[in-house]
Design a protein around this motif. Structure first.
Motif, PDB file in Angstrom:
ATOM      1  N   ARG A  58      13.223   2.522 -21.253  1.00 43.26           N
ATOM      2  CA  ARG A  58      14.437   3.281 -20.815  1.00 43.26           C
ATOM      3  C   ARG A  58      14.907   2.995 -19.496  1.00 43.26           C
ATOM      4  NH1 ARG A  58      12.326   6.929 -17.103  1.00 43.26           N
ATOM      5  NH2 ARG A  58      10.591   7.464 -17.300  1.00 43.26           N
ATOM      6  N   GLU A  59      15.863   3.394 -19.054  1.00 47.77           N
ATOM      7  CA  GLU A  59      16.465   3.174 -17.715  1.00 47.77           C
ATOM      8  C   GLU A  59      15.542   3.935 -16.788  1.00 47.77           C
ATOM      9  OE1 GLU A  59      18.626   0.923 -16.412  1.00 47.77           O
ATOM     10  OE2 GLU A  59      18.574   0.020 -18.565  1.00 47.77           O
ATOM     11  N   PRO A  60      15.150   3.517 -15.648  1.00 47.48           N
ATOM     12  CA  PRO A  60      14.363   4.285 -14.615  1.00 47.48           C
ATOM     13  C   PRO A  60      15.345   5.312 -14.055  1.00 47.48           C
ATOM     14  CG  PRO A  60      14.796   2.360 -13.744  1.00 47.48           C
ATOM     15  CD  PRO A  60      15.048   2.199 -15.158  1.00 47.48           C
ATOM     16  N   ALA A  61      14.871   6.284 -13.577  1.00 49.05           N
ATOM     17  CA  ALA A  61      15.361   7.465 -12.894  1.00 49.05           C
ATOM     18  C   ALA A  61      14.783   7.711 -11.321  1.00 49.05           C
ATOM     19  CB  ALA A  61      15.404   8.851 -13.546  1.00 49.05           C
ATOM     20  N   PHE A  62      15.301   6.679 -10.502  1.00 53.51           N
ATOM     21  CA  PHE A  62      14.728   6.783  -8.926  1.00 53.51           C
ATOM     22  C   PHE A  62      15.209   7.729  -8.242  1.00 53.51           C
ATOM     23  CE2 PHE A  62      14.355   2.196 -10.566  1.00 53.51           C
ATOM     24  CZ  PHE A  62      13.052   2.156 -10.333  1.00 53.51           C
ATOM     25  N   THR A  63      14.380   8.348  -7.335  1.00 52.29           N
ATOM     26  CA  THR A  63      14.873   9.302  -6.481  1.00 52.29           C
ATOM     27  C   THR A  63      14.890   8.361  -4.924  1.00 52.29           C
ATOM     28  OG1 THR A  63      13.276  10.742  -7.149  1.00 52.29           O
ATOM     29  CG2 THR A  63      13.840  11.106  -4.883  1.00 52.29           C
ATOM     30  N   ASP A  64      16.198   8.941  -4.412  1.00 50.26           N
ATOM     31  CA  ASP A  64      16.486   8.185  -3.078  1.00 50.26           C
ATOM     32  C   ASP A  64      15.462   8.443  -1.979  1.00 50.26           C
ATOM     33  OD1 ASP A  64      18.979   7.037  -4.219  1.00 50.26           O
ATOM     34  OD2 ASP A  64      19.887   9.068  -3.969  1.00 50.26           O
ATOM     35  N   PRO A  65      15.296   7.533  -1.099  1.00 46.51           N
ATOM     36  CA  PRO A  65      14.499   7.609   0.034  1.00 46.51           C
ATOM     37  C   PRO A  65      14.938   8.670   0.803  1.00 46.51           C
ATOM     38  CG  PRO A  65      15.153   5.323  -0.264  1.00 46.51           C
ATOM     39  CD  PRO A  65      16.086   6.138  -1.088  1.00 46.51           C
ATOM     40  N   GLY A  83       0.604  -1.222  -0.136  1.00 50.57           N
ATOM     41  CA  GLY A  83      -0.008   0.105   0.113  1.00 50.57           C
ATOM     42  C   GLY A  83       0.827   1.479   0.132  1.00 50.57           C
ATOM     43  N   ALA A  84       2.059   1.245   0.676  1.00 49.26           N
ATOM     44  CA  ALA A  84       2.721   2.272   0.685  1.00 49.26           C
ATOM     45  C   ALA A  84       3.490   2.528  -0.490  1.00 49.26           C
ATOM     46  CB  ALA A  84       3.765   2.205   1.813  1.00 49.26           C
ATOM     47  N   LEU A  85       3.794   1.434  -1.354  1.00 48.06           N
ATOM     48  CA  LEU A  85       4.685   1.612  -2.575  1.00 48.06           C
ATOM     49  C   LEU A  85       3.685   2.124  -3.660  1.00 48.06           C
ATOM     50  CD1 LEU A  85       6.660  -1.629  -2.246  1.00 48.06           C
ATOM     51  CD2 LEU A  85       7.781   0.751  -2.347  1.00 48.06           C
ATOM     52  N   ARG A  86       2.524   1.430  -3.698  1.00 48.70           N
ATOM     53  CA  ARG A  86       1.471   1.481  -4.688  1.00 48.70           C
ATOM     54  C   ARG A  86       1.336   3.009  -5.254  1.00 48.70           C
ATOM     55  NH1 ARG A  86      -3.441  -2.024  -4.185  1.00 48.70           N
ATOM     56  NH2 ARG A  86      -3.739  -0.757  -2.598  1.00 48.70           N
ATOM     57  N   GLY A  87       1.452   3.685  -6.315  1.00 52.33           N
ATOM     58  CA  GLY A  87       1.257   4.842  -6.795  1.00 52.33           C
ATOM     59  C   GLY A  87       2.249   5.903  -6.173  1.00 52.33           C
ATOM     60  N   SER A  88       3.515   5.559  -5.549  1.00 53.84           N
ATOM     61  CA  SER A  88       4.438   6.335  -4.777  1.00 53.84           C
ATOM     62  C   SER A  88       5.113   6.897  -6.367  1.00 53.84           C
ATOM     63  CB  SER A  88       5.359   5.630  -4.041  1.00 53.84           C
ATOM     64  OG  SER A  88       6.024   4.675  -4.925  1.00 53.84           O
ATOM     65  N   PRO A  89       6.081   7.632  -6.110  1.00 50.60           N
ATOM     66  CA  PRO A  89       6.803   8.264  -7.329  1.00 50.60           C
ATOM     67  C   PRO A  89       7.749   7.331  -7.919  1.00 50.60           C
ATOM     68  CG  PRO A  89       6.854   9.928  -5.596  1.00 50.60           C
ATOM     69  CD  PRO A  89       6.097   8.815  -4.827  1.00 50.60           C
ATOM     70  N   ASN A  90       8.470   6.501  -7.172  1.00 51.46           N
ATOM     71  CA  ASN A  90       9.496   5.624  -7.730  1.00 51.46           C
ATOM     72  C   ASN A  90       8.608   4.552  -8.261  1.00 51.46           C
ATOM     73  OD1 ASN A  90      12.089   6.857  -7.140  1.00 51.46           O
ATOM     74  ND2 ASN A  90      12.022   5.722  -5.068  1.00 51.46           N
ATOM     75  N   GLU A 109       7.531   5.599 -11.524  1.00 50.46           N
ATOM     76  CA  GLU A 109       8.597   5.849 -12.478  1.00 50.46           C
ATOM     77  C   GLU A 109       8.944   4.375 -13.135  1.00 50.46           C
ATOM     78  OE1 GLU A 109      12.097   7.200 -14.666  1.00 50.46           O
ATOM     79  OE2 GLU A 109      10.202   7.788 -14.203  1.00 50.46           O
ATOM     80  N   ALA A 110       9.215   3.299 -12.040  1.00 54.01           N
ATOM     81  CA  ALA A 110       9.501   1.990 -12.578  1.00 54.01           C
ATOM     82  C   ALA A 110       8.238   1.392 -13.625  1.00 54.01           C
ATOM     83  CB  ALA A 110       9.198   1.004 -11.613  1.00 54.01           C
ATOM     84  N   VAL A 111       7.110   1.794 -13.700  1.00 54.82           N
ATOM     85  CA  VAL A 111       6.143   1.521 -14.649  1.00 54.82           C
ATOM     86  C   VAL A 111       6.456   2.378 -15.958  1.00 54.82           C
ATOM     87  CG1 VAL A 111       3.740   1.423 -15.390  1.00 54.82           C
ATOM     88  CG2 VAL A 111       4.494   0.631 -13.013  1.00 54.82           C
ATOM     89  N   ARG A 112       6.502   3.706 -15.726  1.00 55.43           N
ATOM     90  CA  ARG A 112       6.763   4.472 -16.943  1.00 55.43           C
ATOM     91  C   ARG A 112       8.111   3.791 -17.753  1.00 55.43           C
ATOM     92  NH1 ARG A 112       5.351   8.701 -13.725  1.00 55.43           N
ATOM     93  NH2 ARG A 112       7.305   9.213 -13.033  1.00 55.43           N
ATOM     94  N   ALA A 113       9.024   3.832 -17.064  1.00 54.60           N
ATOM     95  CA  ALA A 113      10.562   3.534 -17.459  1.00 54.60           C
ATOM     96  C   ALA A 113      10.314   1.982 -18.523  1.00 54.60           C
ATOM     97  CB  ALA A 113      11.590   3.348 -16.531  1.00 54.60           C
TER      98      ALA A 113
END
Length: 286
Positions: free
Chosen positions: A278-285, A259-266, A269-273
């Protein structure tokens, strides 16, 4: 930290190395302190996404510094692999001068145990790269990692029985989780040496590699390319399950983490990438 342990971070991967090659990275109090401090520093570094733990020179870690062990042989009930005279001057550390059942402030461990447990509790995945010898406390440090990549001819042993002692750096819990009660007892009761190949067969190690450190760094870079939020959540869940939590609680915790992960920015980004190839551009916690 001291020069006993070096830490270099590159592109999200922390390269942590035991740095006493002239002593086969044998453990003294300064090394215990350096390992615990390294773990604390990495836990507070959100840009670190994976950790590789290895040893300089000809061995991962040959266990307790024998000079320290010989000096403490008559110490009585406070003696043991996690205690004794340490440091270049041979003076007893004030942190370990009392009963070894004393815990580190705010922790469930003593100092020697924390040098191992810190890798288990670190939010980032930890990969141990083992070559040469990993004996006694050195083997227990490797057991604190999430994944162990070992050289086929590495020599590993729960060696404490040689000195009339027991594993006292969290090894008893790790062995039961990894290999089950009977194998854990056989290895502990005999102190026999196992090769890297046998360690994999027994479940003590994940896989072998001719160059364990290179293989561990490659795996760490792969992990560092995944969503750090999902990786950290996965480690929390898998640690909890390995520690024997009740099933109902485990399943509920899975749902909470998802629940905390679903819809979060990272996660988005995983789905879009993936779909944009393309390679994902994740944000650090945070």
């Amino acid at each position: 930290m001291t020069d006993r342990v070096t830490v270099h971070v590159h592109e999200g991967v922390a390269d942590v190395r035991l740095n006493r090659p002239d002593k086969l990275n044998a453990l003294d109090i300064a090394t215990f302190e350096a390992l615990a401090e390294a773990g604390d520093a990495l836990a507070a570094a959100p840009s670190v996404r994976a950790v590789v733990l290895s040893g300089e020179g000809r061995a991962f870690c040959a266990g307790l510094d024998f000079a320290n062990f010989a000096a403490m042989a008559g110490d009585g009930p406070s003696g043991g692999p996690g205690t004794g005279n340490g440091g270049s001057g041979g003076q007893r550390s004030k942190r370990l001068s009392s009963d070894i059942t004393d815990r580190e402030p705010g922790r469930i461990t003593n100092l020697a145990q924390q040098a191992v447990h810190t890798w288990h509790e670190l939010p980032q995945p930890v990969i141990a790269a083992v070559h040469g010898h990993a004996l006694g406390g050195g083997f227990q440090i490797a057991l604190g990692a999430d994944i162990r990549i070992v050289a086929p001819d590495a020599k590993l042993s729960i060696l404490e029985i040689r000195w009339g002692l027991v594993p006292d750096m969290t090894g008893t819990a790790a062995l039961i989780r990894l290999v089950g009660e009977d194998v854990a007892k056989e290895l502990t009761f005999t102190g026999r040496m196992v090769t890297g190949d046998e360690a994999v067969r027994l479940g003590l190690a994940t896989r072998t590699a001719g160059d364990p450190r290179a293989a561990a760094l490659e795996l760490a870079r792969e992990i560092a390319g995944k969503s750090p939020d999902a990786i950290r959540a996965a480690k929390r869940l898998l640690n909890r399950a390995a520690e024997g939590g009740d099933l109902a609680g485990q399943y509920l915790e899975e749902s909470r983490e998802l629940g905390a992960l679903r819809g979060s920015p990272n996660q988005a980004e995983a789905v879009r990438a993936y779909f944009e190839k393309r390679e994902p551009a994740f944000t650090d916690p945070a």
